[in-house]
Structure formats: C-alpha cells, structure tokens
Design a protein around this motif. Sequence first.
Motif, PDB file in Angstrom:
ATOM      1  N   LEU A 127       2.404   2.392  -5.391  1.00  0.00           N
ATOM      2  CA  LEU A 127       2.700   2.569  -6.813  1.00  0.00           C
ATOM      3  C   LEU A 127       3.572   1.421  -7.298  1.00  0.00           C
ATOM      4  O   LEU A 127       3.397   0.906  -8.397  1.00  0.00           O
ATOM      5  N   ARG A 128       4.513   1.043  -6.455  1.00  0.00           N
ATOM      6  CA  ARG A 128       5.356  -0.128  -6.680  1.00  0.00           C
ATOM      7  C   ARG A 128       5.568  -0.813  -5.340  1.00  0.00           C
ATOM      8  O   ARG A 128       5.555  -0.167  -4.298  1.00  0.00           O
ATOM      9  N   LEU A 129       5.772  -2.134  -5.355  1.00  0.00           N
ATOM     10  CA  LEU A 129       5.989  -2.863  -4.101  1.00  0.00           C
ATOM     11  C   LEU A 129       6.997  -3.989  -4.370  1.00  0.00           C
ATOM     12  O   LEU A 129       6.668  -4.997  -5.006  1.00  0.00           O
ATOM     13  N   VAL A 141       0.967  -5.024   1.821  1.00  0.00           N
ATOM     14  CA  VAL A 141       1.806  -4.210   2.701  1.00  0.00           C
ATOM     15  C   VAL A 141       1.656  -4.687   4.147  1.00  0.00           C
ATOM     16  O   VAL A 141       2.629  -4.775   4.902  1.00  0.00           O
ATOM     17  N   TYR A 142       0.435  -5.017   4.529  1.00  0.00           N
ATOM     18  CA  TYR A 142       0.182  -5.494   5.891  1.00  0.00           C
ATOM     19  C   TYR A 142       0.694  -6.919   6.094  1.00  0.00           C
ATOM     20  O   TYR A 142       1.394  -7.215   7.073  1.00  0.00           O
ATOM     21  N   VAL A 167       2.105   6.899   5.879  1.00  0.00           N
ATOM     22  CA  VAL A 167       2.130   5.611   6.567  1.00  0.00           C
ATOM     23  C   VAL A 167       1.202   4.657   5.841  1.00  0.00           C
ATOM     24  O   VAL A 167       0.279   5.073   5.138  1.00  0.00           O
ATOM     25  N   PRO A 168       1.440   3.342   5.954  1.00  0.00           N
ATOM     26  CA  PRO A 168       0.505   2.382   5.361  1.00  0.00           C
ATOM     27  C   PRO A 168      -0.907   2.614   5.887  1.00  0.00           C
ATOM     28  O   PRO A 168      -1.101   3.061   7.031  1.00  0.00           O
ATOM     29  N   PRO A 193      11.901  -1.577   3.533  1.00  0.00           N
ATOM     30  CA  PRO A 193      11.052  -1.087   4.625  1.00  0.00           C
ATOM     31  C   PRO A 193       9.811  -0.372   4.095  1.00  0.00           C
ATOM     32  O   PRO A 193       9.838   0.228   3.006  1.00  0.00           O
ATOM     33  N   VAL A 194       8.748  -0.413   4.876  1.00  0.00           N
ATOM     34  CA  VAL A 194       7.512   0.237   4.445  1.00  0.00           C
ATOM     35  C   VAL A 194       7.711   1.738   4.273  1.00  0.00           C
ATOM     36  O   VAL A 194       6.991   2.378   3.495  1.00  0.00           O
ATOM     37  N   GLU A 195       8.687   2.307   4.973  1.00  0.00           N
ATOM     38  CA  GLU A 195       8.951   3.737   4.847  1.00  0.00           C
ATOM     39  C   GLU A 195       9.398   4.117   3.437  1.00  0.00           C
ATOM     40  O   GLU A 195       9.302   5.283   3.031  1.00  0.00           O
TER      41      GLU A 195
END
Length: 403
Positions: free
Chosen positions: A397-399, A249-250, A16-17, A381-383
């Motif tokens: 690692l990548r976003l 991410v947040y 999870v983040p 999705p963050v998942e």
Amino acid sequence: MTTDAHTDAPDSPPLVPLHCLRHAEPGPPRLAALPTGTPVWVLTRHADVRQALAHPDLGRASLYAPDAPPTTLTPNILDDPSSILNSDGPDHQAIRRTVQRAFTPRAIERWRPWVDDVVRELVDRLAASGSPAEVVGALTKPLPVRVISRLMELEGLDIDRLGSWSDHALSTTAYTAEEIRTAIREFGEFGYQLVLARRKNPGEDLVSSLVQAADQTGGMTEAQITSLTIGLVIAGHETTMTSFGNALVYLLDPERGETWRRIGQDLSAATAATEQLLRTIPLGDRTTAPGQLRRATADLEIGGVTIPAGAVVAADTTAANADPEVYPPGPLDLFAPLGTPSLTFGAGPHHCLGAWLARMELELGLHHLSRVLPELRLAAPVEDIEWRTGLITRSPLRLAVTW
C-alpha cells in the motif's frame, strides 16, 4: 458494511512478501475444493499446467453454463460471461484476431518511447523530491495510469476513480457484492462512452485502433469491445502496479545492492531480471482459487489422471513456474535467460493480451529507477510493510525508501 480492504486486518498475522510465499510442490493432479465448496482438480507441474491452458476441452465459457457449479463467493470483473476472457473456440478466435490487428509489433514498438518518457519523468521527480520517499504513490501507482492514459488518449483521467474501479473489479473480500456490481456498472459505462467517442472521432490511440479493427473484421460486438477496453485498463493498471511494487520489495533488500545496481547499468540486465521476477513473484495469495480456472467439456487425461467432463480444473502457474524439472532449483539467478517461457501470463488461446505492456513498463521502470538511484533501499523492515489486501492481487500500500 464494507470491509477495510486496503490494509492488513489488525488481528491477522503479519503478511510475508509474496516472494517468500511457499508454493505447492509440483506433482500429479490432486483433488481439492474451492472456497465455495466446489471440487477442483489442481495442476502444479509445468507440463500439466501448459497442457491444460491450451487444451480445447478445457475452457472458460463452460464455467458460466447453466449447470456450472459456483466458483466465486463474490462477483468480480473476471466473471463477465460476454468478455473475451470467458469465450472459447471460434468466438474467442474471432475476437482475438480482431485485437491482434491493433496489437501489431510495429504498434507496440511505436509506443515504447511513450512509456520510456513517462518512466523517466516520474523517476526524475521522485529523485528530486529527496530522501526518504514513498515509492508507491510517487512511481508504481501513477506509472501504469499515466501510460494507459497516454495510450488511450485519456489525459486528465481521475487516477483515484480509476483505482477505485480497479479495486472493486478485482475484489475478493474488500467490498460488498452490491458495491462491486455498482463499480463495475460505472466502469462499463465509462468504457462504453469511450468506445462511442472513438468511433465518432477516431485518433491514433489504442481504443481507436481496436474500434477500427473490429469494424473492419466484424468480429466483435459493442459489448465485447467495451469489455475488452476496460479489461485492458485494469490489466495495464493493476498488473504493472502490483508487479513493480512486489519486485521492489525483493530487490531493495540491502543484501541485493549489487543486483539492484546492475539493473540500472544495462537495459538487457533489466529485461532478463523482469522475466525472472515475473516468473518467481506471484501477483497474489491465491486465496480465492489455487490457479487459473477452467472446466472440462469432455473426459480428458492430464498427467496420467482422468479428468471427467464437467469437472473444474485449477492451473497453478505459480507452482508450475517453480517446477524443478523445468527451472534450475536453488538460489535465483536473476539475470539468467529463461530457457522455457514462464506461465505467469498464461498460455494457449487465453494468453494475456496485455503481457507486452506489463513487461515493457516493469523493465523500463526498474532500469531507470536503478540508473538514477543506484543506492536505493528500503527505509523500514519488510515486516512493517502495509499491504493492499482483500483483492485478487496483493502489493504494498505504501513503500518507504531511502538513498
């Protein structure tokens, strides 16, 4: 065989983040155990953690005394007994005074335009590349390397090599002990040659300032200057990249669109948000230790509990930063000023020397990215995020992002 350290293991549960991690509930000191089996007193309340980090009878050097119990399973850069991090008392104060001569407020403000220029260039290049884009490779990873390269006059520094050294130096399960020792040895040689070069031909850069300050005060050995130099490279590189990626991410959750836009509209909003993000989003999972480690050199009392001499203590700054006795519980107000400074960068004699640089890069990075791309959002999705794992820290690692 080397562990695949940079992606989630295929059989492990999804991560999870970091802003979603549950932290320990603040309470009295409790006895637990490190992964090595060594007993450890875990401190979670803000007052207890702050007291421990500033207490003269809780130090770092004694963690490496001949009678000290094992605290880590694999070596890392934090375990260098000769470093400023692991010195205490008069020895530590002498090194600290030397460093502070180089880190004057005037010097720090002189560097701000440099950081601002680098941020603007990288953000503009990201925007020009078009949507969608990958923000780690385009911004959060190169930003701290570009900044530290400029501050230390290391233009042309091999980014991949530096990244590899940093990953090895902060490894927990990512690499073998021998691979870690080899990388740290290479990194140390790089730092040593850099110090020698700056002593021979000093400039206006940070390393030259450190060398000159050390020579003027006589308070540091060559090994200590070298250790401090590579420590600043790692701290300036790793902390910023990790904090920046996890903050995005947040912030880039579609539900936080208005919050994201406000950061770009007002630099003071970005400054306040930076402090709150650093307080509420940890740098890692705390898999190796439940906090910043210290060892008692005498019997002492913390939070109504007697800590015996020789005991290991873990100051859980993540829990302390969420202590409801200090910070208002409930939904986070990202733009509220902190009434009490967070303990993210520690406190007392070992307060992080690079805190100012990490704050500056994160504040300017968030502000300019939001200013140029106010509609920026996550593209998946963050998942689905791939994480850098097996290190003391954890970040994307990548976003993938879009606008």
